[in-house]
Design a protein around this motif. Structure first.
Motif, PDB file in Angstrom:
ATOM      1  N   LYS A 155      58.558 -25.150  84.966  1.00 44.44           N
ATOM      2  CA  LYS A 155      57.214 -25.224  84.393  1.00 44.44           C
ATOM      3  C   LYS A 155      56.780 -23.909  83.766  1.00 44.44           C
ATOM      4  CE  LYS A 155      54.464 -28.123  84.715  1.00 44.44           C
ATOM      5  NZ  LYS A 155      54.059 -29.219  83.818  1.00 44.44           N
ATOM      6  N   THR A 156      57.275 -22.804  84.280  1.00 37.59           N
ATOM      7  CA  THR A 156      56.942 -21.500  83.713  1.00 37.59           C
ATOM      8  C   THR A 156      57.983 -21.060  82.689  1.00 37.59           C
ATOM      9  OG1 THR A 156      58.019 -20.377  85.595  1.00 37.59           O
ATOM     10  CG2 THR A 156      55.647 -20.754  85.742  1.00 37.59           C
ATOM     11  N   GLU A 157      58.767 -22.028  82.214  1.00 41.56           N
ATOM     12  CA  GLU A 157      59.757 -21.798  81.160  1.00 41.56           C
ATOM     13  C   GLU A 157      60.756 -20.710  81.539  1.00 41.56           C
ATOM     14  OE1 GLU A 157      58.222 -21.926  77.106  1.00 41.56           O
ATOM     15  OE2 GLU A 157      56.248 -22.494  77.882  1.00 41.56           O
ATOM     16  N   HIS A 158      61.119 -20.681  82.838  1.00 39.20           N
ATOM     17  CA  HIS A 158      62.103 -19.718  83.347  1.00 39.20           C
ATOM     18  C   HIS A 158      61.720 -18.279  82.983  1.00 39.20           C
ATOM     19  CE1 HIS A 158      64.370 -23.549  83.297  1.00 39.20           C
ATOM     20  NE2 HIS A 158      64.925 -23.078  84.392  1.00 39.20           N
ATOM     21  N   SER A 159      60.416 -18.019  82.966  1.00 37.51           N
ATOM     22  CA  SER A 159      59.942 -16.704  82.526  1.00 37.51           C
ATOM     23  C   SER A 159      60.340 -15.586  83.474  1.00 37.51           C
ATOM     24  CB  SER A 159      58.416 -16.717  82.364  1.00 37.51           C
ATOM     25  OG  SER A 159      57.790 -16.909  83.616  1.00 37.51           O
ATOM     26  N   CYS A 160      60.703 -15.924  84.725  1.00 34.11           N
ATOM     27  CA  CYS A 160      61.083 -14.884  85.675  1.00 34.11           C
ATOM     28  C   CYS A 160      62.597 -14.821  85.890  1.00 34.11           C
ATOM     29  CB  CYS A 160      60.373 -15.102  87.012  1.00 34.11           C
ATOM     30  SG  CYS A 160      60.618 -16.727  87.739  1.00 34.11           S
ATOM     31  N   VAL A 161      63.360 -15.497  85.037  1.00 33.96           N
ATOM     32  CA  VAL A 161      64.810 -15.512  85.171  1.00 33.96           C
ATOM     33  C   VAL A 161      65.429 -14.495  84.212  1.00 33.96           C
ATOM     34  CG1 VAL A 161      66.909 -16.899  85.053  1.00 33.96           C
ATOM     35  CG2 VAL A 161      64.760 -17.945  85.818  1.00 33.96           C
ATOM     36  N   ILE A 162      66.198 -13.570  84.774  1.00 37.70           N
ATOM     37  CA  ILE A 162      66.877 -12.561  83.951  1.00 37.70           C
ATOM     38  C   ILE A 162      67.815 -13.260  82.971  1.00 37.70           C
ATOM     39  CG2 ILE A 162      68.552 -10.661  84.022  1.00 37.70           C
ATOM     40  CD1 ILE A 162      67.375  -9.806  86.653  1.00 37.70           C
ATOM     41  N   ASN A 163      67.885 -12.728  81.760  1.00 40.47           N
ATOM     42  CA  ASN A 163      68.739 -13.244  80.679  1.00 40.47           C
ATOM     43  C   ASN A 163      68.251 -14.571  80.111  1.00 40.47           C
ATOM     44  OD1 ASN A 163      70.495 -11.043  80.951  1.00 40.47           O
ATOM     45  ND2 ASN A 163      71.750 -12.094  82.463  1.00 40.47           N
ATOM     46  N   ILE A 164      67.110 -15.059  80.591  1.00 40.69           N
ATOM     47  CA  ILE A 164      66.519 -16.252  79.983  1.00 40.69           C
ATOM     48  C   ILE A 164      65.107 -15.942  79.526  1.00 40.69           C
ATOM     49  CG2 ILE A 164      65.855 -18.669  80.307  1.00 40.69           C
ATOM     50  CD1 ILE A 164      68.037 -18.964  82.345  1.00 40.69           C
ATOM     51  N   VAL A 166      62.926 -13.305  80.952  1.00 40.49           N
ATOM     52  CA  VAL A 166      62.414 -11.941  81.122  1.00 40.49           C
ATOM     53  C   VAL A 166      62.503 -11.141  79.827  1.00 40.49           C
ATOM     54  CG1 VAL A 166      62.761  -9.745  82.314  1.00 40.49           C
ATOM     55  CG2 VAL A 166      62.864 -11.893  83.595  1.00 40.49           C
ATOM     56  N   GLY A 167      63.658 -11.188  79.169  1.00 35.89           N
ATOM     57  CA  GLY A 167      63.818 -10.447  77.916  1.00 35.89           C
ATOM     58  C   GLY A 167      62.842 -10.912  76.849  1.00 35.89           C
ATOM     59  N   LYS A 168      62.649 -12.226  76.756  1.00 39.65           N
ATOM     60  CA  LYS A 168      61.690 -12.767  75.793  1.00 39.65           C
ATOM     61  C   LYS A 168      60.275 -12.298  76.103  1.00 39.65           C
ATOM     62  CE  LYS A 168      60.373 -15.545  72.432  1.00 39.65           C
ATOM     63  NZ  LYS A 168      60.679 -15.251  71.024  1.00 39.65           N
ATOM     64  N   ASN A 169      59.927 -12.277  77.388  1.00 41.66           N
ATOM     65  CA  ASN A 169      58.604 -11.796  77.772  1.00 41.66           C
ATOM     66  C   ASN A 169      58.392 -10.346  77.354  1.00 41.66           C
ATOM     67  OD1 ASN A 169      57.690 -14.159  78.993  1.00 41.66           O
ATOM     68  ND2 ASN A 169      58.547 -13.632  80.977  1.00 41.66           N
ATOM     69  N   LEU A 170      59.402  -9.517  77.580  1.00 42.58           N
ATOM     70  CA  LEU A 170      59.281  -8.101  77.224  1.00 42.58           C
ATOM     71  C   LEU A 170      59.167  -7.921  75.714  1.00 42.58           C
ATOM     72  CD1 LEU A 170      61.893  -6.650  79.734  1.00 42.58           C
ATOM     73  CD2 LEU A 170      59.406  -6.310  79.816  1.00 42.58           C
ATOM     74  N   ASP A 171      59.939  -8.704  74.959  1.00 40.78           N
ATOM     75  CA  ASP A 171      59.848  -8.637  73.498  1.00 40.78           C
ATOM     76  C   ASP A 171      58.450  -9.024  73.017  1.00 40.78           C
ATOM     77  OD1 ASP A 171      62.480  -7.854  73.306  1.00 40.78           O
ATOM     78  OD2 ASP A 171      63.242  -9.859  72.845  1.00 40.78           O
ATOM     79  N   MET A 172      57.913 -10.099  73.587  1.00 44.84           N
ATOM     80  CA  MET A 172      56.596 -10.557  73.154  1.00 44.84           C
ATOM     81  C   MET A 172      55.494  -9.637  73.642  1.00 44.84           C
ATOM     82  SD  MET A 172      57.465 -12.900  71.224  1.00 44.84           S
ATOM     83  CE  MET A 172      55.786 -13.266  70.711  1.00 44.84           C
ATOM     84  N   LEU A 173      55.707  -8.981  74.770  1.00 43.94           N
ATOM     85  CA  LEU A 173      54.738  -7.979  75.224  1.00 43.94           C
ATOM     86  C   LEU A 173      54.666  -6.829  74.226  1.00 43.94           C
ATOM     87  CD1 LEU A 173      52.794  -6.830  77.318  1.00 43.94           C
ATOM     88  CD2 LEU A 173      54.775  -5.943  78.591  1.00 43.94           C
ATOM     89  N   ASN A 174      55.814  -6.392  73.746  1.00 41.64           N
ATOM     90  CA  ASN A 174      55.822  -5.343  72.713  1.00 41.64           C
ATOM     91  C   ASN A 174      55.116  -5.819  71.443  1.00 41.64           C
ATOM     92  OD1 ASN A 174      57.074  -2.867  73.543  1.00 41.64           O
ATOM     93  ND2 ASN A 174      59.022  -3.950  73.708  1.00 41.64           N
ATOM     94  N   CYS A 230      46.672 -20.944  78.059  1.00 37.02           N
ATOM     95  CA  CYS A 230      47.719 -21.021  77.041  1.00 37.02           C
ATOM     96  C   CYS A 230      49.075 -20.977  77.721  1.00 37.02           C
ATOM     97  CB  CYS A 230      47.598 -19.848  76.054  1.00 37.02           C
ATOM     98  SG  CYS A 230      47.827 -18.223  76.833  1.00 37.02           S
ATOM     99  N   ARG A 231      50.110 -21.223  76.965  1.00 38.23           N
ATOM    100  CA  ARG A 231      51.474 -21.039  77.445  1.00 38.23           C
ATOM    101  C   ARG A 231      51.759 -19.551  77.618  1.00 38.23           C
ATOM    102  NH1 ARG A 231      54.875 -22.290  73.149  1.00 38.23           N
ATOM    103  NH2 ARG A 231      56.628 -21.925  74.549  1.00 38.23           N
ATOM    104  N   ASN A 232      52.731 -19.262  78.479  1.00 33.28           N
ATOM    105  CA  ASN A 232      53.226 -17.889  78.650  1.00 33.28           C
ATOM    106  C   ASN A 232      52.104 -16.893  78.955  1.00 33.28           C
ATOM    107  OD1 ASN A 232      56.120 -18.318  78.096  1.00 33.28           O
ATOM    108  ND2 ASN A 232      55.394 -18.912  76.061  1.00 33.28           N
ATOM    109  N   PHE A 233      51.183 -17.361  79.782  1.00 33.43           N
ATOM    110  CA  PHE A 233      50.035 -16.536  80.156  1.00 33.43           C
ATOM    111  C   PHE A 233      50.478 -15.250  80.850  1.00 33.43           C
ATOM    112  CE2 PHE A 233      46.258 -15.885  83.053  1.00 33.43           C
ATOM    113  CZ  PHE A 233      45.333 -15.611  82.056  1.00 33.43           C
ATOM    114  N   GLN A 234      51.690 -15.265  81.430  1.00 36.51           N
ATOM    115  CA  GLN A 234      52.175 -14.094  82.153  1.00 36.51           C
ATOM    116  C   GLN A 234      52.257 -12.855  81.262  1.00 36.51           C
ATOM    117  OE1 GLN A 234      54.088 -16.827  81.636  1.00 36.51           O
ATOM    118  NE2 GLN A 234      55.706 -16.082  80.274  1.00 36.51           N
ATOM    119  N   VAL A 235      52.477 -13.032  79.973  1.00 36.03           N
ATOM    120  CA  VAL A 235      52.555 -11.874  79.076  1.00 36.03           C
ATOM    121  C   VAL A 235      51.167 -11.268  78.871  1.00 36.03           C
ATOM    122  CG1 VAL A 235      53.138 -11.118  76.735  1.00 36.03           C
ATOM    123  CG2 VAL A 235      54.651 -12.687  77.956  1.00 36.03           C
ATOM    124  N   LEU A 236      50.147 -12.101  78.830  1.00 34.30           N
ATOM    125  CA  LEU A 236      48.779 -11.587  78.740  1.00 34.30           C
ATOM    126  C   LEU A 236      48.390 -10.869  80.023  1.00 34.30           C
ATOM    127  CD1 LEU A 236      46.990 -14.621  77.019  1.00 34.30           C
ATOM    128  CD2 LEU A 236      47.984 -12.586  75.965  1.00 34.30           C
TER     129      LEU A 236
END
Length: 299
Positions: A155-164, A166-174, A230-236
């Motif tokens: 449900k959290t789109e594997h946002s806490c899984v390394i190599n799936i 996490v990297g996307k979250n860091l990119d979008m945070l930047n 919204c989706r991917n609220f963890q980045v906010l």
């Protein structure tokens, strides 16, 4: 560049508005039970319930059952009888998986040297052992822990899984910092380089080390499960945490290592305050001409 719709803008303002007034009490057992009709079907819409969870949270007495809906363990359209069947089926499936693993484990140990050590090391390095513990504290049965944790990752789109995720979250945070705070972004690319990539534990552990209580951890996680605002609220959420150290970073012209240390010192946070701050960021974001990459990520 695209601007988000007025409907989304209104929703975001409503989502952030609860910080301006005293938050209503969390949804308790009496109110939760009132969401169902005599057959156990939900009489309230999924959207209504999710918005209320965002704005108010869940009382511990209803959290386990509510999370079963939020994760997809239960269907939102299910009756009480159907949910009893689901519980029984998931328990049996879990037991079957355990039996299967017990049968193949000796084979895996023979085929792959240091299998047990490698397996345990992967779980430990990822941080799943800490996350599973949080689920175990909330749930009564092992099969519930297994399925809810698996569904949580989905449900959290594997946002806490390394190599799936996490990297996307860091990119979008930047990308988000570049868009909303160019001054801070410039520092993070210069003297503060390396700080943002080093924040991966925030996402791997879903921020659990930043909070003062388990209730705060559950509070944030259930908001992530709602998909609101919204989706991917963890980045906010991560952006909002970085904003907490921003004045010190710029004033002292911190290096990347010093920024990371300051971020690691963000502990004992209040989940409601952090959620409110992240909702305000979202409300600010959608008032702007948003790059397509951010629009695709958050909507």
């Amino acid at each position: 560049m695209t601007t988000l719709s007025p409907e989304n803008s209104l929703s975001a303002r409503q989502s952030a508005s609860f910080i301006l007034v005293k938050r209503k009490p969390p949804i308790d057992k009496t109110e939760w039970d009132g969401f169902f009709d005599e057959n156990g079907h939900l009489a309230k819409s999924r959207d209504f319930i999710c918005v209320n969870i965002l704005e108010r949270g869940l009382h511990p007495t209803v959290r386990t059952e509510a999370w079963k809906f939020l994760t997809g363990y239960y269907s939102w359209q299910s009756s009480q009888d159907e949910r009893l069947t689901v519980d029984s089926t998931r328990r049996k499936n879990y037991e079957a998986l355990c039996q299967m693993y017990q049968k193949i484990q000796p084979l895996l140990e023979n085929l792959h040297r240091n299998f047990i050590e490698t397996r345990n090391s992967i779980k430990y390095q990822q941080g799943f052992h800490e996350m599973v513990m949080i689920f175990q504290l909330m749930l009564e049965h092992d099969h519930e822990t297994f399925w809810l944790f698996q569904f949580f990752l989905q449900k959290t789109e594997h946002s806490c899984v390394i190599n799936i995720g996490v990297g996307k979250n860091l990119d979008m945070l930047n990308t988000l910092i570049d868009f909303l705070d160019p001054v801070f972004a410039e520092h993070l690319k210069g003297k503060g380089a390396g700080a943002v990539p080093s924040l991966f534990p925030w996402f791997c552990l879903c921020f659990q080390r930043a909070f003062k209580t388990f209730d705060d951890v559950w509070r944030l996680w259930e908001v992530l499960l709602t998909g609101k605002p919204c989706r991917n609220f963890q980045v906010l959420v991560a952006y909002s945490m970085l904003q907490m150290v921003r004045p010190q970073v710029l004033q002292e012209s911190m290096t990347g290592d010093d920024i990371l240390l300051a971020c690691n010192n963000l502990i004992d946070l209040d989940a409601d305050e952090l959620i409110s701050a992240a909702c305000i960021v979202y409300a600010e974001l959608i008032q702007k001409d948003v790059p397509q990459s951010l629009k695709d990520f958050f909507l």
